[in-house]
Write a protein that holds these residues in place. Structure first.
Motif, PDB file in Angstrom:
ATOM      1  N   GLU A  13      -1.335   9.584  -4.962  1.00 57.34           N
ATOM      2  CA  GLU A  13      -2.346   9.600  -4.075  1.00 57.34           C
ATOM      3  C   GLU A  13      -3.832   9.302  -4.253  1.00 57.34           C
ATOM      4  O   GLU A  13      -4.720   9.757  -2.521  1.00 57.34           O
ATOM      5  N   GLU A  14      -4.159   8.656  -5.359  1.00 55.52           N
ATOM      6  CA  GLU A  14      -5.263   7.492  -4.721  1.00 55.52           C
ATOM      7  C   GLU A  14      -4.589   6.557  -3.647  1.00 55.52           C
ATOM      8  O   GLU A  14      -5.840   5.843  -3.734  1.00 55.52           O
ATOM      9  N   MET A  15      -3.619   5.950  -4.359  1.00 49.70           N
ATOM     10  CA  MET A  15      -3.801   4.746  -3.171  1.00 49.70           C
ATOM     11  C   MET A  15      -3.513   5.078  -1.797  1.00 49.70           C
ATOM     12  O   MET A  15      -4.153   3.896  -1.198  1.00 49.70           O
ATOM     13  N   LEU A  16      -3.257   6.678  -1.422  1.00 50.41           N
ATOM     14  CA  LEU A  16      -3.034   7.435  -0.136  1.00 50.41           C
ATOM     15  C   LEU A  16      -4.933   7.081   0.592  1.00 50.41           C
ATOM     16  O   LEU A  16      -5.066   6.887   1.171  1.00 50.41           O
ATOM     17  N   LEU A  17      -5.461   7.930  -0.179  1.00 44.80           N
ATOM     18  CA  LEU A  17      -7.240   7.938  -0.381  1.00 44.80           C
ATOM     19  C   LEU A  17      -7.297   6.017  -0.618  1.00 44.80           C
ATOM     20  O   LEU A  17      -8.641   6.209   0.640  1.00 44.80           O
ATOM     21  N   PRO A 294     -14.684   5.024  -4.121  1.00 44.30           N
ATOM     22  CA  PRO A 294     -13.786   3.894  -3.625  1.00 44.30           C
ATOM     23  C   PRO A 294     -13.824   2.425  -4.370  1.00 44.30           C
ATOM     24  O   PRO A 294     -13.264   1.727  -4.198  1.00 44.30           O
ATOM     25  N   LEU A 295     -15.295   2.467  -5.135  1.00 44.74           N
ATOM     26  CA  LEU A 295     -15.192   1.624  -5.400  1.00 44.74           C
ATOM     27  C   LEU A 295     -14.578   0.924  -6.939  1.00 44.74           C
ATOM     28  O   LEU A 295     -13.225  -0.021  -6.949  1.00 44.74           O
ATOM     29  N   ARG A 296     -14.112   2.034  -7.831  1.00 38.97           N
ATOM     30  CA  ARG A 296     -12.600   2.237  -8.861  1.00 38.97           C
ATOM     31  C   ARG A 296     -12.403   2.129  -8.176  1.00 38.97           C
ATOM     32  O   ARG A 296     -11.472   1.305  -8.794  1.00 38.97           O
ATOM     33  N   ARG A 297     -11.347   3.417  -6.933  1.00 37.31           N
ATOM     34  CA  ARG A 297     -10.158   2.472  -6.585  1.00 37.31           C
ATOM     35  C   ARG A 297      -9.962   1.172  -5.810  1.00 37.31           C
ATOM     36  O   ARG A 297      -9.294   0.290  -6.058  1.00 37.31           O
ATOM     37  N   ILE A 298     -10.553   0.639  -5.085  1.00 34.44           N
ATOM     38  CA  ILE A 298     -10.872  -0.741  -4.981  1.00 34.44           C
ATOM     39  C   ILE A 298     -10.457  -1.843  -6.229  1.00 34.44           C
ATOM     40  O   ILE A 298     -10.079  -3.132  -6.085  1.00 34.44           O
TER      41      ILE A 298
END
Ligand code: GRG
Length: 307
Positions: A13-17, A294-298
Motif C-alpha cells: 500500500e505504501e509502495m502504491l502511494l 513522502p520523504l519517509r517513503r522515498i
C-alpha cells in the motif's frame, strides 16, 4: 505512515502511494523543464538538442522530487520550490553527461540509450553539460520565476547549491574519485568521495525545498541531514547494484579500479551501512507529522531500489 513508526521495506500500500506521488511530481517537473528548455528553432538547435537529449531521456527525477517533497514537509507548497527543483535536475543532467565522457568513466550507454557524446560527439557533450550547468543558475536568478518568494531565501539557496556542486562538493568528490582510481582507498576517503560526488547534491535537493517552503532553521537542518544520509545510502546502493547487475564478482566500477563500498567494506557491511543510514535519515524526520510521509517513503525506496 505515522512519524516514528516505520519499516524499511515498504508494504504494498505504501509502495502504491509512493509510486503515485513520484509520478505526479515527475510530471510536474517535466512540464516545468519543458518550459525552461524548449526546442530551439535557430542556429542553437544542435546544442539545445544535445541538452534536451539527456534531460528528457527517462531520469527518475529523484532530486527535484525531494525538493518538492521537502517544501511540503515543512508546510509549504511544492510550487514554491519548483524553479530550484528544475535547476537541480539541470545540474544532475550535466553531471551525468560529463561523467560518461571518454576521459572520465567512458560509458557508451546511459539509461539504456547511447550516451550524450556517443550521440553528438565529445565536444558537443562537453558544451551541452556546460550549458545545462549555466542554465541552472539562469533559472535560479530569474526574478520572474520567483513572483512570491523572499529574494533573500532564493539568494541563500542559489549560494548553497553552488557550494554543493562545486569544488567543495560534487566536483571535489568526483575529482578525488578520479585521482584515487587504481589506488588503495581508506574508509574515511571513501566516505569523503561518496558524500561529495553524490550525497552533496541529494542533501541540497532536500535542504533547498525546506528553505523555500519556509521551514524553521531546525526543520531545515533536520531535512538537510535526512538528505545527506539518504544521499550516501543512495550511492552505496548504486555500488551494490553495480556489483549485482554486472553478473560478476566484480562490478564495472571495480574493473575501473574505482573506490566503492563493496570493494572497501564487502557486500554485507555495505548493506548494513545502507540500513543504518536510512534509519538515521528517518530519525531526522521524527519531529515531523504526516506531511513528511513522502520523504519517509522515498528514503525506504532508496534503500531497496533495483535501478
Ligand atoms: C568530471 C571532475 C568532474 C566533474 C564533473 C561529473 C561530475 C561533475 C560529477 C559526477 C557525479 C556523479 C555522476 C555521481 C553519480 C551519481 C549517480 C549514482 C547518479 C545516478 O543517479 P540516478 O539514478 O539517475 O538518480 P537518473 O537516471 O534516475 O536521473
Amino acid at each position: 505512515m505515522s512519524a516514528g513508526e516505520h519499516s524499511l521495506s515498504l508494504p504494498e500500500e505504501e509502495m502504491l502511494l509512493l509510486t503515485a506521488y513520484m509520478q505526479e511530481k515527475q510530471e510536474q517537473v517535466d512540464r516545468a523543464l519543458e518550459e525552461i528548455l524548449p526546442p530551439a528553432p535557430d542556429c542553437l538547435s544542435d546544442i539545445v538538442e544535445a541538452m534536451r537529449y539527456t534531460l528528457f531521456s527517462g531520469g527518475k527525477r529523484l532530486r527535484p522530487i525531494l525538493t518538492l517533497a521537502s517544501a511540503e514537509a515543512v508546510g509549504g507548497r511544492g510550487e514554491q520550490a519548483l524553479p530550484a527543483a528544475c535547476a537541480i535536475e539541470l545540474i544532475h543532467t550535466y553531471s551525468l553527461i560529463h561523467d560518461d565522457l571518454p576521459s572520465v568513466d567512458n560509458d557508451d550507454y546511459r539509461r539504456g540509450k547511447l550516451s550524450n557524446h556517443k550521440m553528438f560527439g565529445e565536444a558537443m557533450a562537453i558544451f551541452a553539460g556546460d550549458a545545462l550547468l549555466t542554465h541552472a543558475f539562469m533559472v535560479m536568478t530569474d526574478a520572474r520565476r520567483w513572483p512570491e518568494a523572499d529574494p533573500a531565501l532564493v539568494l541563500r539557496v542559489a549560494g548553497e547549491i553552488s557550494r554543493a556542486v562545486g569544488v567543495e562538493g560534487m566536483v571535489g568528490g568526483q575529482t578525488v574519485d578520479i585521482i584515487s582510481q587504481g589506488r588503495e582507498v581508506k574508509p574515511s576517503l571513501l566516505d569523503y568521495i561518496h558524500s561529495n560526488k553524490t550525497a552533496a547534491l541529494i542533501r541540497i535537493s532536500a535542504k533547498a525545498g525546506a528553505i523555500l517552503g519556509g521551514g524553521s532553521e531546525e526543520e531545515v537542518r533536520a531535512i538537510s541531514d535526512y538528505g545527506g544520509n539518504t544521499g550516501l545510502a543512495f550511492q552505496i546502493v548504486d555500488d551494490l547494484l553495480d556489483v549485482s547487475q554486472s553478473g560478476e564478482a566484480e562490478g564495472g566500477d571495480q574493473q575501473l579500479g574505482k573506490a566503492t563500498y563493496p570493494a572497501v567494506h564487502g557486500v554485507e557491511k555495505s548493506r548494513q551501512r545502507t540500513v543504518q543510514l536510512i534509519e538515521e535519515a528517518l530519525a531526522e524526520l521524527s519531529g515531523f507529522g504526516p506531511s513528511a510521509d513522502p520523504l519517509r517513503r522515498i528514503a525506504c525506496f532508496v534503500a531497496f531500489r533495483n535501478h
